[in-house]
Design a protein around this motif. Structure first.
Motif, PDB file in Angstrom:
ATOM      1  N   LEU A  37       0.628  -1.227   0.049  1.00  0.00           N
ATOM      2  CA  LEU A  37      -0.072  -0.037   0.161  1.00  0.00           C
ATOM      3  C   LEU A  37       0.880   1.327  -0.178  1.00  0.00           C
ATOM      4  CD1 LEU A  37      -2.702  -1.114   2.638  1.00  0.00           C
ATOM      5  CD2 LEU A  37      -3.054  -0.777   0.137  1.00  0.00           C
ATOM      6  N   GLY A  38       2.104   1.188  -0.077  1.00  0.00           N
ATOM      7  CA  GLY A  38       2.937   2.301   0.007  1.00  0.00           C
ATOM      8  C   GLY A  38       3.141   2.946   1.446  1.00  0.00           C
ATOM      9  N   LEU A  39       2.873   1.967   2.634  1.00  0.00           N
ATOM     10  CA  LEU A  39       3.198   2.613   3.859  1.00  0.00           C
ATOM     11  C   LEU A  39       4.127   1.825   4.356  1.00  0.00           C
ATOM     12  CD1 LEU A  39      -0.840   2.126   4.679  1.00  0.00           C
ATOM     13  CD2 LEU A  39       0.430   4.136   4.150  1.00  0.00           C
ATOM     14  N   ASP A  40       4.585   2.489   5.373  1.00  0.00           N
ATOM     15  CA  ASP A  40       5.595   1.938   6.189  1.00  0.00           C
ATOM     16  C   ASP A  40       5.421   0.668   6.662  1.00  0.00           C
ATOM     17  OD1 ASP A  40       7.710   1.200   8.058  1.00  0.00           O
ATOM     18  OD2 ASP A  40       7.626   2.919   9.511  1.00  0.00           O
ATOM     19  N   PRO A  41       6.301  -0.548   6.623  1.00  0.00           N
ATOM     20  CA  PRO A  41       5.748  -1.962   6.934  1.00  0.00           C
ATOM     21  C   PRO A  41       5.725  -1.850   8.375  1.00  0.00           C
ATOM     22  CG  PRO A  41       7.978  -1.798   5.687  1.00  0.00           C
ATOM     23  CD  PRO A  41       7.243  -0.497   5.529  1.00  0.00           C
ATOM     24  N   ASN A  42       6.563  -0.976   9.102  1.00  0.00           N
ATOM     25  CA  ASN A  42       6.770  -0.685  10.522  1.00  0.00           C
ATOM     26  C   ASN A  42       5.710  -0.125  11.346  1.00  0.00           C
ATOM     27  OD1 ASN A  42       8.820  -2.766  11.541  1.00  0.00           O
ATOM     28  ND2 ASN A  42       9.995  -1.785   9.844  1.00  0.00           N
ATOM     29  N   SER A  43       4.765   0.300  10.552  1.00  0.00           N
ATOM     30  CA  SER A  43       3.773   1.113  11.017  1.00  0.00           C
ATOM     31  C   SER A  43       2.971   0.849  12.189  1.00  0.00           C
ATOM     32  CB  SER A  43       2.719   1.459   9.909  1.00  0.00           C
ATOM     33  OG  SER A  43       1.844   2.388  10.497  1.00  0.00           O
ATOM     34  N   THR A  44       2.950   1.603  13.289  1.00  0.00           N
ATOM     35  CA  THR A  44       2.141   1.088  14.429  1.00  0.00           C
ATOM     36  C   THR A  44       0.869   1.825  14.236  1.00  0.00           C
ATOM     37  OG1 THR A  44       3.139   2.800  15.771  1.00  0.00           O
ATOM     38  CG2 THR A  44       4.131   0.482  15.723  1.00  0.00           C
ATOM     39  N   SER A  45       0.364   2.502  13.435  1.00  0.00           N
ATOM     40  CA  SER A  45      -0.780   3.483  13.318  1.00  0.00           C
ATOM     41  C   SER A  45      -2.058   2.546  13.158  1.00  0.00           C
ATOM     42  CB  SER A  45      -0.695   4.428  12.223  1.00  0.00           C
ATOM     43  OG  SER A  45      -1.945   4.791  11.683  1.00  0.00           O
ATOM     44  N   PRO A  46      -2.782   2.530  14.000  1.00  0.00           N
ATOM     45  CA  PRO A  46      -4.067   1.739  14.107  1.00  0.00           C
ATOM     46  C   PRO A  46      -4.865   2.017  12.641  1.00  0.00           C
ATOM     47  CG  PRO A  46      -4.287   2.698  16.120  1.00  0.00           C
ATOM     48  CD  PRO A  46      -3.054   3.281  15.464  1.00  0.00           C
ATOM     49  N   ASP A  47      -4.784   3.096  12.137  1.00  0.00           N
ATOM     50  CA  ASP A  47      -5.561   3.467  10.866  1.00  0.00           C
ATOM     51  C   ASP A  47      -4.830   2.753   9.855  1.00  0.00           C
ATOM     52  OD1 ASP A  47      -7.283   5.159  12.176  1.00  0.00           O
ATOM     53  OD2 ASP A  47      -6.285   7.014  11.405  1.00  0.00           O
ATOM     54  N   GLU A  48      -3.516   2.836   9.907  1.00  0.00           N
ATOM     55  CA  GLU A  48      -2.761   2.248   8.797  1.00  0.00           C
ATOM     56  C   GLU A  48      -2.869   0.450   8.735  1.00  0.00           C
ATOM     57  OE1 GLU A  48       0.290   5.662   7.833  1.00  0.00           O
ATOM     58  OE2 GLU A  48       1.275   3.763   8.490  1.00  0.00           O
ATOM     59  N   ILE A  49      -3.019   0.106   9.909  1.00  0.00           N
ATOM     60  CA  ILE A  49      -3.050  -1.474  10.097  1.00  0.00           C
ATOM     61  C   ILE A  49      -4.339  -1.674   9.749  1.00  0.00           C
ATOM     62  CG2 ILE A  49      -3.295  -3.317  11.661  1.00  0.00           C
ATOM     63  CD1 ILE A  49      -0.989  -1.763  13.458  1.00  0.00           C
ATOM     64  N   ALA A  50      -5.656  -0.803  10.141  1.00  0.00           N
ATOM     65  CA  ALA A  50      -6.844  -0.945   9.362  1.00  0.00           C
ATOM     66  C   ALA A  50      -6.756  -1.035   7.732  1.00  0.00           C
ATOM     67  CB  ALA A  50      -7.941   0.146  10.073  1.00  0.00           C
ATOM     68  N   LYS A  51      -6.063  -0.272   7.147  1.00  0.00           N
ATOM     69  CA  LYS A  51      -6.131  -0.366   5.930  1.00  0.00           C
ATOM     70  C   LYS A  51      -5.306  -1.872   5.211  1.00  0.00           C
ATOM     71  CE  LYS A  51      -5.746   4.524   4.649  1.00  0.00           C
ATOM     72  NZ  LYS A  51      -4.906   5.430   5.538  1.00  0.00           N
ATOM     73  N   ALA A  52      -4.387  -2.030   5.899  1.00  0.00           N
ATOM     74  CA  ALA A  52      -3.847  -3.465   5.731  1.00  0.00           C
ATOM     75  C   ALA A  52      -5.039  -4.501   5.770  1.00  0.00           C
ATOM     76  CB  ALA A  52      -2.566  -3.784   6.525  1.00  0.00           C
ATOM     77  N   GLU A  53      -5.650  -4.517   6.824  1.00  0.00           N
ATOM     78  CA  GLU A  53      -6.847  -5.364   7.101  1.00  0.00           C
ATOM     79  C   GLU A  53      -7.829  -5.418   6.017  1.00  0.00           C
ATOM     80  OE1 GLU A  53      -8.705  -5.297  11.049  1.00  0.00           O
ATOM     81  OE2 GLU A  53     -10.677  -5.370  10.092  1.00  0.00           O
ATOM     82  N   GLU A  54      -8.243  -4.050   5.623  1.00  0.00           N
ATOM     83  CA  GLU A  54      -9.065  -3.964   4.623  1.00  0.00           C
ATOM     84  C   GLU A  54      -8.666  -4.697   3.435  1.00  0.00           C
ATOM     85  OE1 GLU A  54     -10.053   0.101   4.124  1.00  0.00           O
ATOM     86  OE2 GLU A  54     -10.730  -0.356   2.131  1.00  0.00           O
ATOM     87  N   ILE A  55      -7.458  -4.555   2.833  1.00  0.00           N
ATOM     88  CA  ILE A  55      -7.190  -5.094   1.696  1.00  0.00           C
ATOM     89  C   ILE A  55      -6.861  -6.532   1.764  1.00  0.00           C
ATOM     90  CG2 ILE A  55      -4.564  -4.784   2.233  1.00  0.00           C
ATOM     91  CD1 ILE A  55      -4.290  -4.024  -0.778  1.00  0.00           C
ATOM     92  N   LEU A  56      -6.479  -7.249   3.102  1.00  0.00           N
ATOM     93  CA  LEU A  56      -6.509  -8.604   3.163  1.00  0.00           C
ATOM     94  C   LEU A  56      -7.779  -9.226   3.110  1.00  0.00           C
ATOM     95  CD1 LEU A  56      -3.289  -8.653   5.593  1.00  0.00           C
ATOM     96  CD2 LEU A  56      -3.478 -10.193   3.488  1.00  0.00           C
ATOM     97  N   LEU A  57      -8.774  -8.587   3.783  1.00  0.00           N
ATOM     98  CA  LEU A  57     -10.060  -9.305   3.894  1.00  0.00           C
ATOM     99  C   LEU A  57     -10.794  -9.069   2.411  1.00  0.00           C
ATOM    100  CD1 LEU A  57     -11.727  -7.589   7.140  1.00  0.00           C
ATOM    101  CD2 LEU A  57     -11.198  -9.981   6.449  1.00  0.00           C
ATOM    102  N   LYS A  58     -10.301  -8.407   1.529  1.00  0.00           N
ATOM    103  CA  LYS A  58     -10.732  -8.142   0.092  1.00  0.00           C
ATOM    104  C   LYS A  58     -10.181  -9.660  -0.466  1.00  0.00           C
ATOM    105  CE  LYS A  58     -12.168  -3.614  -0.970  1.00  0.00           C
ATOM    106  NZ  LYS A  58     -11.173  -2.302  -0.674  1.00  0.00           N
ATOM    107  N   VAL A  59      -9.134  -9.981  -0.390  1.00  0.00           N
ATOM    108  CA  VAL A  59      -8.498 -11.145  -1.064  1.00  0.00           C
ATOM    109  C   VAL A  59      -8.882 -12.366  -0.308  1.00  0.00           C
ATOM    110  CG1 VAL A  59      -6.627 -10.078  -2.273  1.00  0.00           C
ATOM    111  CG2 VAL A  59      -6.184 -10.777  -0.022  1.00  0.00           C
ATOM    112  N   ARG A  60      -9.250 -12.167   1.257  1.00  0.00           N
ATOM    113  CA  ARG A  60      -9.547 -13.509   2.153  1.00  0.00           C
ATOM    114  C   ARG A  60     -10.370 -14.586   1.225  1.00  0.00           C
ATOM    115  NH1 ARG A  60      -9.648 -17.444   3.650  1.00  0.00           N
ATOM    116  NH2 ARG A  60     -10.092 -18.305   5.760  1.00  0.00           N
TER     117      ARG A  60
END
Ligand code: N2P
Length: 365
Positions: A190-213
């Protein structure tokens, strides 16, 4: 000497010899390492050379190892967490400092790798690198070609783009059951920091993973080796050497299955698996002998030649098969290194978010 004294001294001499004998036979080291991660002849050779019996158990998840270590009394003398997990386990007091005077073979280690592992274990006081590798995409070349019209896999897009993954659903997709490997990959895509601890950014990772789930058949961290090799699946997000082992098994089976591995251009995680001795280990001397043995150049080279991962031992490189040493997906060249990132340990708050997120992704809700 009186008769009684004579008898006593004879008895104690006998006991002493008997105990010594029992002690020599009893030398043991309990090792807990990742599955598919050693040439088993190494274990036999160690026992032949030292007389130390090895009880060797395996796992395929840092979380499983960590649960045992934090509970204490694991019974293990040598364990092999990845660096990001090791770091917080050191903080939690799980390990003892290594006695470097018992590890003369440490001189064979590779400063380039030690500099990187020092990020997790400052001064490398608690751990020795076993192997290191990447998280990437393993795939069945012919099946992917048939489904996508190309077998050139150079981007995470093949996995994170739902339209692409939907086309691979029927031929089968496996993913590591490992949040600390997959969530950073999603962030990176997603072009974000792989080490991000931001709940919003982790939510974006969740969203994309749920789409391919819906297109993922299974989350599992070791079954993909045989599944790829047998042609049961066409894609796995997995660890480099495991995919290369799948390729070798497929070649041996001669069923026409061809396996490729890609380090995606957006970037891939580089991890380090570290041998360490738990603070409550019962066989500390034997654990040090085991570690020192594993740092013999010929021994660790034999392991790399078999498991197809790079190791952190510079002196071993002369014994590593040329094809392995020259494969940039195993021993990265400068261009590949550019694409690799490392991950840091999660703080407790972020870990809770990651665990919750992962449960949602795996259960698909
Ligand atoms: C061994 C895989 C270990 C890599 N099969 C993950 N640390």
């Amino acid at each position: 000497m009186t008769r009684k004294a004579l008898w006593l001294s004879a008895t104690s001499a006998f006991l002493a010899v008997f105990t010594l004998g029992a002690h020599a036979e009893d030398r043991v080291v309990n090792v807990f390492n990742w599955s598919d991660y050693i040439d088993s002849s190494i274990i036999d050779d160690f026992t032949k050379e030292t007389g130390i019996k090895v009880v060797y158990d395996t796992f395929d998840s840092n979380e499983i190892l960590e649960t045992k270590l934090l509970a204490g009394g694991s019974g293990y003398d040598v364990v092999v967490p990845s660096g990001n997990f090791l770091a917080r386990q050191i903080q939690a007091g799980v390990f003892q400092k290594l006695d470097k005077s018992k590890l003369p073979n440490i001189s064979n280690m590779w400063d380039t790798v030690m500099e990187r592992t020092a990020k997790y274990d400052p001064g490398n006081e608690y751990s020795i690198n076993y192997m290191w590798g990447t998280v990437g995409i393993g795939y069945n070349i012919k099946k992917v070609q048939a489904a996508l019209g190309t077998d050139k896999i150079d981007s995470w897009d093949v996995f994170f783009n739902p339209e692409s993954l939907a086309k691979l659903k029927d031929c089968g997709v496996y993913v590591l059951d490992s949040p600390a490997d997959i969530i950073p990959a999603a962030l990176k895509y997603l072009g974000l920091d792989p080490n991000s601890t931001s709940p919003d950014e982790i939510a974006k990772a969740e969203e994309i993973l749920l789409k391919v789930r819906p297109y993922i058949r299974k989350f599992h961290s070791s079954e993909y080796i045989n599944a790829l090799a047998n042609g049961d699946i066409c894609l796995a997000v997995g660890w480099s050497g495991d995919v290369f082992q799948a390729r070798n098994r497929a070649d041996e089976a001669k069923q026409g299955v061809e396996i490729g591995y890609s380090v995606p251009k957006e970037g891939a995680q580089m991890w380090f698996d570290q041998m360490a001795i738990p603070a409550d280990a019962q066989h500390v001397a034997e654990a040090h002998e085991f570690l020192n043995y594993m740092m013999k150049p010929e021994v660790i080279a034999k392991s790399s030649n078999y498991v197809l991962y790079a190791n952190g031992n510079k002196a071993s490189q002369q014994f590593i098969d040329k094809a392995i040493l020259e494969d940039p997906a195993i021993y990265p060249d400068a261009a590949t290194l550019q694409k690799l990132y490392t991950v840091s340990p999660y703080d407790p708050k972020t870990q809770r978010i990651i665990t919750r997120t992962w449960t949602k992704i795996v259960t698909g809700q």
